[in-house]
Enzyme design. Structure first.
Site, PDB file in Angstrom:
ATOM      1  N   ILE A  92      17.581   9.498  18.687  1.00 27.46           N
ATOM      2  CA  ILE A  92      18.691   9.813  19.603  1.00 27.46           C
ATOM      3  C   ILE A  92      18.444   8.923  20.829  1.00 27.46           C
ATOM      4  O   ILE A  92      17.314   8.825  21.319  1.00 27.46           O
ATOM      5  CB  ILE A  92      18.711  11.324  19.975  1.00 27.46           C
ATOM      6  CG1 ILE A  92      19.847  11.666  20.940  1.00 27.46           C
ATOM      7  CG2 ILE A  92      17.384  11.791  20.566  1.00 27.46           C
ATOM      8  CD1 ILE A  92      20.027  13.180  21.176  1.00 27.46           C
ATOM      9  N   SER A  93      19.486   8.236  21.302  1.00 32.51           N
ATOM     10  CA  SER A  93      19.316   7.324  22.444  1.00 32.51           C
ATOM     11  C   SER A  93      18.981   8.125  23.695  1.00 32.51           C
ATOM     12  O   SER A  93      19.349   9.284  23.826  1.00 32.51           O
ATOM     13  CB  SER A  93      20.614   6.562  22.704  1.00 32.51           C
ATOM     14  OG  SER A  93      21.023   5.882  21.539  1.00 32.51           O
TER      15      SER A  93
END
Ligand code: SAH
Length: 248
Positions: A92-93
């Site tokens: 997940i960024s």
């Protein structure tokens, strides 16, 4: 497996009014207090201090429970400014990257025009950025090439009731022609160049934000100036998972 994107809309939910979509932070504050509310509010303060100015982006990120998009074992780290594993070798960024990319992509659209604007995300992953995009834009389409993650994102997003978000299983290098043109495109995985199909699926005046490169990556901002003219600006150094081809 076919490379053609297939439409997999989220289960229908009551239509959410635009005003509600952009409801102010108070609604969140009056909700039953959870430890995560405080952590999320601190994340928003940190984003403001880091220079994020776009109120739609800040409001959206104040509302979407990022900790629910990561493994339960990592939920306590859900509001740290770090990329976290989401399975299938993907991440997940980090929140500051999500905020920066969406802010850049949405910048030319006046707040009143966003409700009618359509955004494409390439690389749904766990669905977090897709949820934020659905709160900022009138319509959001997000494409993922790994079926396992595409389904994980659907499960993560089910409770969030975002009827203006469509998840597509397919190869994002091809864009999503059946939903084009887009007013903005955000790419969440780094390729060696920006796929032509994505450039073609931008509306005139639209922006695309994408990481480009392999060992060294930088954020590329592309604006479609005219039918046959795109303008490139190279921004910050970044680190993303690779943009792959085909579906799995
Ligand atoms: N948007 C996510 C980040 C996901 S990581 C977030 O909210 O944090 C990037 C994702 O891009 C991975 O899930 C990866 O599988 C996906 N991806 C890589 N190449 C792709 C392609 N060609 N088409 C669609 N998705 C792709």
């Amino acid at each position: 497996m076919s490379d053609r994107p297939s439409w997999l809309p989220l289960p229908s939910a009551p239509v959410r009014r635009r005003a509600e979509a952009l409801a102010p932070l108070q609604r969140e504050r009056t909700a039953p207090s959870l430890a995560t509310d405080g952590a999320r509010a601190r994340m928003i303060d940190a984003l403001r201090r880091a220079g994020v100015r776009d109120l739609h982006v800040l409001e959206a990120m104040a509302q979407i429970p990022r900790h629910r998009f990561v493994d339960a074992a990592l939920a306590s780290r859900g509001y740290e400014d770090v990329a976290l594993p989401i399975g299938h070798g993907q991440t997940i960024s980090k929140p500051s990257t999500v905020a920066r990319m969406i802010e850049l992509a949405a910048e030319p659209l006046a707040p009143a025009r966003r409700a009618a604007a359509r955004v494409l995300e390439v690389g749904t992953g766990c669905g977090y950025q897709a949820a934020v995009l659905a709160r900022v834009f009138g319509e959001a389409v997000s494409v993922e090439r790994l079926r396992g993650l595409h389904e994980q994102a659907r499960a993560n997003l089910r409770a969030m009731r975002l009827p203006n978000l469509r998840l597509v299983f397919g190869d994002g290098n091809l864009g999503v022609p059946q939903a084009a043109p887009f007013d903005a495109i955000v790419v969440a995985a780094a390729g060696d160049s920006i796929p032509d199909a994505l450039l073609e699926q931008m509306r005139i005046g639209a922006r695309l934000v994408a990481p480009v490169g392999s060992v060294r990556q930088s954020l590329h901002l592309v604006e479609r100036i005219e039918r046959d003219r795109w303008q490139l600006t190279i921004l910050d150094a970044v680190r993303f998972v690779p943009l792959r081809t085909g579906t799995v």
